[in-house]
Motif scaffolding. Structure first.
Motif, PDB file in Angstrom:
ATOM      1  N   ALA A  40      -0.706 -10.960  -0.053  1.00  0.00           N
ATOM      2  CA  ALA A  40      -2.217 -10.444  -0.520  1.00  0.00           C
ATOM      3  C   ALA A  40      -1.994  -9.538  -1.942  1.00  0.00           C
ATOM      4  CB  ALA A  40      -2.702 -10.005   0.612  1.00  0.00           C
ATOM      5  N   THR A  41      -3.144 -10.112  -2.816  1.00  0.00           N
ATOM      6  CA  THR A  41      -3.127  -9.476  -3.938  1.00  0.00           C
ATOM      7  C   THR A  41      -4.668  -8.600  -3.584  1.00  0.00           C
ATOM      8  OG1 THR A  41      -2.088 -11.055  -5.213  1.00  0.00           O
ATOM      9  CG2 THR A  41      -3.569  -9.462  -6.352  1.00  0.00           C
ATOM     10  N   ILE A  42      -4.570  -7.305  -3.920  1.00  0.00           N
ATOM     11  CA  ILE A  42      -5.598  -6.417  -3.415  1.00  0.00           C
ATOM     12  C   ILE A  42      -6.092  -5.855  -4.867  1.00  0.00           C
ATOM     13  CG2 ILE A  42      -6.605  -4.551  -2.278  1.00  0.00           C
ATOM     14  CD1 ILE A  42      -4.619  -4.915  -0.052  1.00  0.00           C
ATOM     15  N   GLU A  43      -7.300  -6.079  -5.319  1.00  0.00           N
ATOM     16  CA  GLU A  43      -7.835  -5.488  -6.739  1.00  0.00           C
ATOM     17  C   GLU A  43      -8.088  -4.095  -6.310  1.00  0.00           C
ATOM     18  OE1 GLU A  43     -10.963  -7.662  -8.831  1.00  0.00           O
ATOM     19  OE2 GLU A  43     -10.093  -9.640  -7.848  1.00  0.00           O
ATOM     20  N   LEU A  44      -7.772  -3.336  -7.351  1.00  0.00           N
ATOM     21  CA  LEU A  44      -8.100  -1.706  -7.310  1.00  0.00           C
ATOM     22  C   LEU A  44      -9.375  -1.413  -8.244  1.00  0.00           C
ATOM     23  CD1 LEU A  44      -4.483  -0.601  -8.220  1.00  0.00           C
ATOM     24  CD2 LEU A  44      -5.874  -0.681  -5.741  1.00  0.00           C
ATOM     25  N   TRP A  45     -10.507  -1.164  -7.563  1.00  0.00           N
ATOM     26  CA  TRP A  45     -11.614  -1.002  -8.283  1.00  0.00           C
ATOM     27  C   TRP A  45     -11.776   0.456  -8.812  1.00  0.00           C
ATOM     28  CZ3 TRP A  45     -12.954  -2.888  -3.096  1.00  0.00           C
ATOM     29  CH2 TRP A  45     -12.887  -4.159  -2.709  1.00  0.00           C
ATOM     30  N   ASP A  46     -11.302   1.582  -8.308  1.00  0.00           N
ATOM     31  CA  ASP A  46     -11.102   2.979  -8.849  1.00  0.00           C
ATOM     32  C   ASP A  46      -9.985   3.036  -9.803  1.00  0.00           C
ATOM     33  OD1 ASP A  46     -11.595   5.480  -9.274  1.00  0.00           O
ATOM     34  OD2 ASP A  46     -11.304   5.977  -7.198  1.00  0.00           O
ATOM     35  N   THR A  47     -10.209   3.368 -10.961  1.00  0.00           N
ATOM     36  CA  THR A  47      -9.121   3.364 -11.765  1.00  0.00           C
ATOM     37  C   THR A  47      -9.247   4.971 -12.592  1.00  0.00           C
ATOM     38  OG1 THR A  47     -10.262   2.246 -13.587  1.00  0.00           O
ATOM     39  CG2 THR A  47      -8.922   1.080 -12.272  1.00  0.00           C
ATOM     40  N   ALA A  48     -10.064   5.481 -11.923  1.00  0.00           N
ATOM     41  CA  ALA A  48     -10.076   7.073 -12.620  1.00  0.00           C
ATOM     42  C   ALA A  48      -9.769   8.185 -11.639  1.00  0.00           C
ATOM     43  CB  ALA A  48     -11.683   7.119 -12.927  1.00  0.00           C
ATOM     44  N   HIS A  49      -8.927   8.098 -11.012  1.00  0.00           N
ATOM     45  CA  HIS A  49      -8.107   9.073  -9.964  1.00  0.00           C
ATOM     46  C   HIS A  49      -6.741   9.425 -10.588  1.00  0.00           C
ATOM     47  CE1 HIS A  49      -7.702  11.109  -6.265  1.00  0.00           C
ATOM     48  NE2 HIS A  49      -6.316  10.618  -6.297  1.00  0.00           N
ATOM     49  N   GLN A  50      -6.745  10.733 -10.729  1.00  0.00           N
ATOM     50  CA  GLN A  50      -5.368  11.519 -11.135  1.00  0.00           C
ATOM     51  C   GLN A  50      -4.727  11.852  -9.908  1.00  0.00           C
ATOM     52  OE1 GLN A  50      -6.180  14.814 -13.501  1.00  0.00           O
ATOM     53  NE2 GLN A  50      -3.875  15.007 -14.190  1.00  0.00           N
ATOM     54  N   VAL A  51      -3.567  11.328  -9.877  1.00  0.00           N
ATOM     55  CA  VAL A  51      -2.370  11.821  -8.844  1.00  0.00           C
ATOM     56  C   VAL A  51      -1.772  13.007  -9.532  1.00  0.00           C
ATOM     57  CG1 VAL A  51      -0.550  11.049  -7.404  1.00  0.00           C
ATOM     58  CG2 VAL A  51      -2.370   9.353  -8.103  1.00  0.00           C
ATOM     59  N   LYS A  52      -1.872  14.162  -8.612  1.00  0.00           N
ATOM     60  CA  LYS A  52      -1.427  15.321  -8.942  1.00  0.00           C
ATOM     61  C   LYS A  52       0.071  15.193  -8.721  1.00  0.00           C
ATOM     62  CE  LYS A  52      -5.549  17.983  -8.551  1.00  0.00           C
ATOM     63  NZ  LYS A  52      -6.206  19.124  -8.141  1.00  0.00           N
ATOM     64  N   LYS A  53       0.901  16.142  -9.370  1.00  0.00           N
ATOM     65  CA  LYS A  53       2.450  16.178  -9.381  1.00  0.00           C
ATOM     66  C   LYS A  53       2.754  16.678  -7.919  1.00  0.00           C
ATOM     67  CE  LYS A  53       6.608  18.214 -11.158  1.00  0.00           C
ATOM     68  NZ  LYS A  53       7.058  19.283 -12.265  1.00  0.00           N
ATOM     69  N   GLY A  54       3.540  16.199  -7.138  1.00  0.00           N
ATOM     70  CA  GLY A  54       3.941  16.298  -5.691  1.00  0.00           C
ATOM     71  C   GLY A  54       2.838  15.633  -4.709  1.00  0.00           C
ATOM     72  N   HIS A  55       2.154  14.769  -5.247  1.00  0.00           N
ATOM     73  CA  HIS A  55       1.319  14.084  -4.249  1.00  0.00           C
ATOM     74  C   HIS A  55       1.806  12.795  -4.201  1.00  0.00           C
ATOM     75  CE1 HIS A  55      -3.090  16.257  -4.258  1.00  0.00           C
ATOM     76  NE2 HIS A  55      -1.981  17.100  -4.501  1.00  0.00           N
ATOM     77  N   ARG A  56       1.479  12.011  -3.153  1.00  0.00           N
ATOM     78  CA  ARG A  56       1.904  10.438  -2.811  1.00  0.00           C
ATOM     79  C   ARG A  56       0.907   9.811  -2.779  1.00  0.00           C
ATOM     80  NH1 ARG A  56       4.920  11.085   2.163  1.00  0.00           N
ATOM     81  NH2 ARG A  56       3.544  12.741   2.721  1.00  0.00           N
ATOM     82  N   LEU A  57       1.017   8.490  -2.975  1.00  0.00           N
ATOM     83  CA  LEU A  57       0.030   7.455  -2.601  1.00  0.00           C
ATOM     84  C   LEU A  57       0.369   6.440  -1.606  1.00  0.00           C
ATOM     85  CD1 LEU A  57      -0.435   5.920  -6.162  1.00  0.00           C
ATOM     86  CD2 LEU A  57      -1.789   7.499  -4.805  1.00  0.00           C
ATOM     87  N   ALA A  58      -0.761   6.114  -0.598  1.00  0.00           N
ATOM     88  CA  ALA A  58      -0.640   5.510   0.463  1.00  0.00           C
ATOM     89  C   ALA A  58      -1.747   4.311   0.481  1.00  0.00           C
ATOM     90  CB  ALA A  58      -0.603   6.176   1.697  1.00  0.00           C
ATOM     91  N   VAL A  59      -1.492   3.011   1.274  1.00  0.00           N
ATOM     92  CA  VAL A  59      -2.347   2.033   1.597  1.00  0.00           C
ATOM     93  C   VAL A  59      -2.705   2.275   3.011  1.00  0.00           C
ATOM     94  CG1 VAL A  59      -3.058  -0.408   1.282  1.00  0.00           C
ATOM     95  CG2 VAL A  59      -1.657   0.789  -0.538  1.00  0.00           C
ATOM     96  N   MET A  60      -4.010   2.322   3.178  1.00  0.00           N
ATOM     97  CA  MET A  60      -4.588   2.308   4.655  1.00  0.00           C
ATOM     98  C   MET A  60      -4.923   0.789   4.896  1.00  0.00           C
ATOM     99  SD  MET A  60      -6.971   4.728   6.746  1.00  0.00           S
ATOM    100  CE  MET A  60      -6.094   6.104   6.803  1.00  0.00           C
ATOM    101  N   ILE A  61      -4.531   0.099   5.941  1.00  0.00           N
ATOM    102  CA  ILE A  61      -4.882  -1.078   6.300  1.00  0.00           C
ATOM    103  C   ILE A  61      -5.673  -0.847   7.738  1.00  0.00           C
ATOM    104  CG2 ILE A  61      -4.657  -3.624   6.543  1.00  0.00           C
ATOM    105  CD1 ILE A  61      -2.431  -3.245   4.861  1.00  0.00           C
ATOM    106  N   THR A  62      -6.971  -1.053   8.271  1.00  0.00           N
ATOM    107  CA  THR A  62      -7.474  -1.073   9.207  1.00  0.00           C
ATOM    108  C   THR A  62      -8.627  -2.196   9.585  1.00  0.00           C
ATOM    109  OG1 THR A  62      -8.776   0.772  10.544  1.00  0.00           O
ATOM    110  CG2 THR A  62      -9.184   0.417   8.029  1.00  0.00           C
TER     111      THR A  62
END
Length: 73
Positions: A40-62
């Motif tokens: 599945a290809t999921i488009e990212l609508w929010d492109t203005a988020h800054q990920v700070k050093k030491g943070h991680r990204l996750a995808v939540m499927i619910t």
């Protein structure tokens, strides 16, 4: 989701949905086959988020968007 150093998850982006039957396109809805892997290809609508050093990204499927979205019976 943005996960901070303490493991706390913060929602980012705009929540959305798509029924899996439309993975092949809006014109050709089809049911999924049990045991088959789908891409599945999921488009990212929010492109203005800054990920700070030491943070991680996750995808939540619910599937718990009710009552905002209709139940998928």
């Amino acid at each position: 989701m943005d996960i901070d150093e303490k493991g706390t998850m913060h929602a980012i982006g705009i929540g959305g949905k798509i029924r899996a039957r439309y993975l092949s396109g809006w014109e050709k809805p089809s049911l999924l086959t049990p045991g088959k892997v789908y891409q599945a290809t999921i488009e990212l609508w929010d492109t203005a988020h800054q990920v700070k050093k030491g943070h991680r990204l996750a995808v939540m499927i619910t599937s718990s968007g009710f009552p905002a979205y209709a139940l998928n019976l």
